[in-house]
Write an enzyme that holds these catalytic residues in place. Structure first.
Site, mmCIF file in Angstrom:
data_model
loop_
_atom_site.group_PDB
_atom_site.id
_atom_site.type_symbol
_atom_site.label_atom_id
_atom_site.label_comp_id
_atom_site.label_asym_id
_atom_site.label_seq_id
_atom_site.Cartn_x
_atom_site.Cartn_y
_atom_site.Cartn_z
ATOM 1 N N GLU A 1 0.824 -1.206 0.000
ATOM 2 C CA GLU A 1 0.000 0.000 0.000
ATOM 3 C C GLU A 1 0.860 1.260 0.000
ATOM 4 O O GLU A 1 0.583 2.222 -0.727
ATOM 5 C CB GLU A 1 -0.919 0.001 1.234
ATOM 6 C CG GLU A 1 -1.850 -1.209 1.307
ATOM 7 C CD GLU A 1 -1.256 -2.371 2.084
ATOM 8 O OE1 GLU A 1 -2.031 -3.090 2.727
ATOM 9 O OE2 GLU A 1 -0.009 -2.554 2.039
ATOM 10 N N CYS B 1 -0.264 0.488 7.734
ATOM 11 C CA CYS B 1 -0.647 0.944 6.395
ATOM 12 C C CYS B 1 -1.983 1.673 6.410
ATOM 13 O O CYS B 1 -2.219 2.555 5.583
ATOM 14 C CB CYS B 1 -0.713 -0.251 5.433
ATOM 15 S SG CYS B 1 0.909 -0.948 5.047
#
Length: 377
Positions: free
Chosen positions: A57, A92
């Site tokens: 990500e 993330c």
């Protein structure tokens, strides 16, 4: 909301990116991510990097930011739930919330107890719409990380036993010679499966007889798997090629690991670990649990029929990777050694997963029935 064709296309691309993390990301799962702006234009892609480095990500977010694209109101497709805890890298989900994404599609829930749905919940709590995929693409994303799921859910690696044999089931001549039963294409494919593994395991008998390297050479890899030798009585020479660079090596023994033989191995850079024994042999269950504690997701076994048989008798092999050459050898070494059965009903049943040709040879992937049913849950 149901996923449309555009979602499935982006999730399929994210899965392609996740495959790029093979041979790189362990012990972290192999994850891919695709980002699009508010108008649906793809603006960033990423895959998990080496341990301690950026996750998929963050790699995709960095790519979008480097291109000067606006993330506000955009969407992400990621093959596994974004992490929500602070490990070697920050969560993330925090980066995704800070990017002001409107929607995130995940391929499945992370089985890590430190995540396990909290990543999805934190995104939703921040006002991000989250859809969790199901169906074939979600299954493929879990299959790609079968070892990670195994370690998180069972506490042991996914154990894959690789065997190369003739059509009549011989892995070597009577005198032990086995180079080469299969051809170059099959051997290259075998190295690709080694690359998948966090560790390659063999027994002292194989090292003494064949002096194998057991590293990944025939396909590119960023990280070499740990090479593991079961050597109850520390018979293997420190000069054995399995201990050569690149990569690191580990020996499990049953005798005290502070003697001269252990010291000679450590001087070579080998980690020597004493574990409990069963009779005069290393206790295999203890080895698997110790390897899981070291972050090994997939364990690739390349051993002789004795160790193969010991693993089978303990029902510790999840999957067999068997290469069959169109040759008849006659008298020679078999695939697996275990005591005679009293009845055919006692046979160790397997289920074929795939059959594929590599040059003149045939590759069979077979699993213990039901062993990976939890991938569908």
């Amino acid at each position: 909301m149901p996923l449309d064709d555009y979602d499935l296309r982006q999730l399929r691309r994210a899965l392609e990116l996740a495959h790029e993390a093979i041979g790189r990301s362990d012990p972290n799962p192999r994850v891919g991510c695709v980002l699009a702006d508010a108008q649906g234009r793809v603006i960033g892609e990423g895959a998990t990097q080496r341990t301690g480095e950026a996750h998929a990500e963050v790699m995709a977010l960095h790519a979008a930011q480097a291109a000067g694209a606006s993330l506000d109101g955009g969407a992400a497709w990621v093959t596994l739930e974004p992490c929500s805890h602070h490990g070697r890298t920050p969560p993330c989900v925090d980066a995704m919330v800070a990017a002001r994404l409107r929607r995130v599609v995940v391929g499945g829930i992370d089985p890590n107890p430190l995540v396990a749905g909290t990543g999805v919940q934190r995104l939703r709590d921040a006002g991000v719409m989250v859809d969790v995929a199901d169906g074939e693409l979600a299954r493929q994303a879990r299959e790609l990380n079968i070892g990670f799921f195994s370690r998180m859910r069972r506490g042991v690696p996914w154990v894959r036993c690789k065997i190369a044999a003739s059509l009549d089931g011989r892995t070597a001549l009577d005198d032990g010679r086995s180079s080469w039963i299969t051809g170059a294409e099959a051997r290259r494919d075998g190295h690709a499966w080694r690359r998948r593994a966090g560790a390659v395991l063999t027994g002292s008998g194989t090292v003494l007889a064949d002096d194998p390297r057991l590293d990944v050479r025939d396909v590119p890899t960023e990280v070499q798997p740990l090479r593991v030798v079961l050597d109850s009585h520390l018979r293997v020479s420190p000069r054995a090629r399995v201990f050569d660079a690149p990569g690191t090596s580990l020996v499990y023994c049953t005798q005290p690991s502070d003697g001269a033989a252990a010291d000679a191995l450590r001087a070579r850079g080998v980690d020597v670990v004493q574990v409990t024994g069963s009779g005069d042999r290393v206790e295999l269950g203890a080895v698997l649990h110790d390897l899981a504690g070291r972050g090994i997701n997939e364990l690739h076994v390349e051993a002789g029929p004795t160790l193969n048989g010991a693993l089978l008798q303990r029902d510790l092999v999840d999957e067999y990777l068997v290469y069959i050459a169109p040759k008849l050898i006659g008298a020679g070494k078999g695939m697996v050694e275990f005591p005679p059965l009293n009845d055919l009903a006692q046979a160790h049943a397997l289920r074929f997963e795939s059959l594929q040709s590599f040059g003149d040879d045939l590759r069979i992937v077979a699993r213990r029935p039901g062993r990976a049913d939890w991938l569908g849950s």
